[in-house]
Design a protein around this motif. Structure first.
Motif, PDB file in Angstrom:
ATOM      1  N   LYS A  24      51.610  37.856  32.904  1.00 12.20           N
ATOM      2  CA  LYS A  24      52.563  37.726  34.006  1.00 12.20           C
ATOM      3  C   LYS A  24      52.786  36.259  34.356  1.00 12.20           C
ATOM      4  O   LYS A  24      53.923  35.818  34.537  1.00 12.20           O
ATOM      5  N   ALA A  25      51.717  35.499  34.433  1.00  8.34           N
ATOM      6  CA  ALA A  25      51.828  34.073  34.758  1.00  8.34           C
ATOM      7  C   ALA A  25      52.613  33.329  33.679  1.00  8.34           C
ATOM      8  O   ALA A  25      53.444  32.470  33.975  1.00  8.34           O
ATOM      9  N   ARG A  26      52.366  33.659  32.415  1.00  5.76           N
ATOM     10  CA  ARG A  26      53.101  33.019  31.320  1.00  5.76           C
ATOM     11  C   ARG A  26      54.577  33.376  31.384  1.00  5.76           C
ATOM     12  O   ARG A  26      55.446  32.529  31.181  1.00  5.76           O
ATOM     13  N   GLN A  27      54.887  34.629  31.696  1.00 10.88           N
ATOM     14  CA  GLN A  27      56.281  35.045  31.803  1.00 10.88           C
ATOM     15  C   GLN A  27      56.982  34.375  32.983  1.00 10.88           C
ATOM     16  O   GLN A  27      58.160  34.022  32.899  1.00 10.88           O
ATOM     17  N   MET A  28      56.268  34.194  34.078  1.00  8.28           N
ATOM     18  CA  MET A  28      56.843  33.487  35.228  1.00  8.28           C
ATOM     19  C   MET A  28      57.168  32.049  34.846  1.00  8.28           C
ATOM     20  O   MET A  28      58.203  31.505  35.229  1.00  8.28           O
ATOM     21  N   VAL A 146      46.008  27.391  36.516  1.00 10.04           N
ATOM     22  CA  VAL A 146      44.839  27.791  37.305  1.00 10.04           C
ATOM     23  C   VAL A 146      44.169  28.997  36.652  1.00 10.04           C
ATOM     24  O   VAL A 146      42.936  29.046  36.512  1.00 10.04           O
ATOM     25  N   ARG A 147      44.962  29.954  36.227  1.00 12.52           N
ATOM     26  CA  ARG A 147      44.381  31.139  35.579  1.00 12.52           C
ATOM     27  C   ARG A 147      43.717  30.790  34.253  1.00 12.52           C
ATOM     28  O   ARG A 147      42.665  31.336  33.910  1.00 12.52           O
ATOM     29  N   VAL A 148      44.357  29.897  33.489  1.00 12.38           N
ATOM     30  CA  VAL A 148      43.811  29.523  32.181  1.00 12.38           C
ATOM     31  C   VAL A 148      42.500  28.755  32.332  1.00 12.38           C
ATOM     32  O   VAL A 148      41.593  28.905  31.521  1.00 12.38           O
ATOM     33  N   GLU A 149      42.376  27.949  33.389  1.00 11.29           N
ATOM     34  CA  GLU A 149      41.192  27.113  33.543  1.00 11.29           C
ATOM     35  C   GLU A 149      40.102  27.726  34.419  1.00 11.29           C
ATOM     36  O   GLU A 149      38.963  27.295  34.362  1.00 11.29           O
ATOM     37  N   SER A 150      40.433  28.698  35.249  1.00 19.74           N
ATOM     38  CA  SER A 150      39.468  29.248  36.207  1.00 19.74           C
ATOM     39  C   SER A 150      38.528  30.243  35.554  1.00 19.74           C
ATOM     40  O   SER A 150      38.923  31.035  34.705  1.00 19.74           O
ATOM     41  N   PHE A 151      37.302  30.206  36.022  1.00 20.79           N
ATOM     42  CA  PHE A 151      36.321  31.193  35.595  1.00 20.79           C
ATOM     43  C   PHE A 151      36.488  32.419  36.462  1.00 20.79           C
ATOM     44  O   PHE A 151      36.696  32.291  37.663  1.00 20.79           O
ATOM     45  N   PRO A 152      36.451  33.563  35.969  1.00 22.61           N
ATOM     46  CA  PRO A 152      36.128  34.022  34.627  1.00 22.61           C
ATOM     47  C   PRO A 152      37.363  34.290  33.762  1.00 22.61           C
ATOM     48  O   PRO A 152      37.228  34.669  32.609  1.00 22.61           O
ATOM     49  N   SER A 153      38.581  34.065  34.311  1.00 21.65           N
ATOM     50  CA  SER A 153      39.767  34.364  33.497  1.00 21.65           C
ATOM     51  C   SER A 153      39.872  33.446  32.282  1.00 21.65           C
ATOM     52  O   SER A 153      40.509  33.809  31.286  1.00 21.65           O
ATOM     53  N   ASN A 154      39.230  32.270  32.326  1.00 23.00           N
ATOM     54  CA  ASN A 154      39.259  31.396  31.156  1.00 23.00           C
ATOM     55  C   ASN A 154      38.531  32.024  29.963  1.00 23.00           C
ATOM     56  O   ASN A 154      38.801  31.682  28.822  1.00 23.00           O
ATOM     57  N   THR A 163      47.380  28.956  26.868  1.00 25.64           N
ATOM     58  CA  THR A 163      47.125  27.534  27.040  1.00 25.64           C
ATOM     59  C   THR A 163      47.812  27.022  28.298  1.00 25.64           C
ATOM     60  O   THR A 163      48.716  27.677  28.835  1.00 25.64           O
ATOM     61  N   LYS A 164      47.379  25.842  28.723  1.00 29.29           N
ATOM     62  CA  LYS A 164      47.979  25.226  29.897  1.00 29.29           C
ATOM     63  C   LYS A 164      49.440  24.874  29.611  1.00 29.29           C
ATOM     64  O   LYS A 164      49.794  24.532  28.492  1.00 29.29           O
ATOM     65  N   ALA A 165      50.263  24.958  30.646  1.00 27.83           N
ATOM     66  CA  ALA A 165      51.673  24.595  30.545  1.00 27.83           C
ATOM     67  C   ALA A 165      51.861  23.178  31.072  1.00 27.83           C
ATOM     68  O   ALA A 165      51.266  22.810  32.086  1.00 27.83           O
TER      69      ALA A 165
END
Length: 183
Positions: A24-28, A146-154, A163-165
């Motif tokens: 969802k975040a990537r699509q946004m 934030v989602r890509v780098e945050s634990f535990p979603s990383n 990957t980060k945008a």
């Protein structure tokens, strides 16, 4: 055994929820980039009309006009997915467009020209929409990052290729300067 299956089910459910949140975040972010792309296209389509209107009044300002045309062509040729490269080119184009608008101050007839005035209003409107689109894109990129780098979603992001945008930002400080026109 039942406890092991319950733990496995909870882990699978967690994986699905985190993965879907990343998607969802990537699509946004992609939707936000599309919004910037649309506004930049609108601006690029407006530039030839602006140039033609200015040409008649400021023919000896040929270098400014040629620079805008060159930057417009570079911006249109830039790969859509290259956010940093596109941001650099678009920043330079904004600076050059500012110099054209500043030309109107030196040419009262141009400033009074209805076509120029309408094109200038359109350009100002589009520039405002580009700014809103940039803020939306950068917000979407921030949320994805934030989602890509945050634990535990990383732990889910890495293995699934998230990957980060990059942010759409002006990196050249000269692009932030007020345009100057010298005669």
């Amino acid at each position: 055994m039942l406890i092991g299956l319950a733990i496995l089910a909870v882990a699978a459910l967690y994986l699905i929820i985190v993965y879907n949140g990343l998607v969802k975040a990537r699509q946004m972010k992609e939707e936000a980039w599309s919004g910037i792309d649309v506004q930049l296209k609108r601006r690029a389509d407006l530039i030839p009309n602006l140039i033609e209107t200015v040409k008649g009044y400021a023919a000896h300002e040929k270098t400014v006009l040629e620079e805008v045309v060159s930057l417009r062509n570079r911006a249109q040729a830039a790969p859509s997915g290259d956010v940093a490269g596109r941001a650099a080119i678009e920043g330079a184009l904004s600076q050059a467009l500012g110099r054209i608008v500043a030309l109107a101050e030196a040419y009262p007839d141009l400033k009074a020209n209805q076509n120029f005035a309408e094109l200038q209003r359109s350009l100002e409107t589009i520039e405002g929409e580009i700014q809103m689109s940039r803020r939306y894109y950068n917000g979407a990129a921030r949320d994805l990052n934030v989602r890509v780098e945050s634990f535990p979603s990383n732990l889910v992001a890495g293995p699934f290729g998230f990957t980060k945008a990059p942010y759409f930002e002006i990196t050249d400080t000269a692009d932030r300067a007020v345009p100057s026109v010298k005669f």
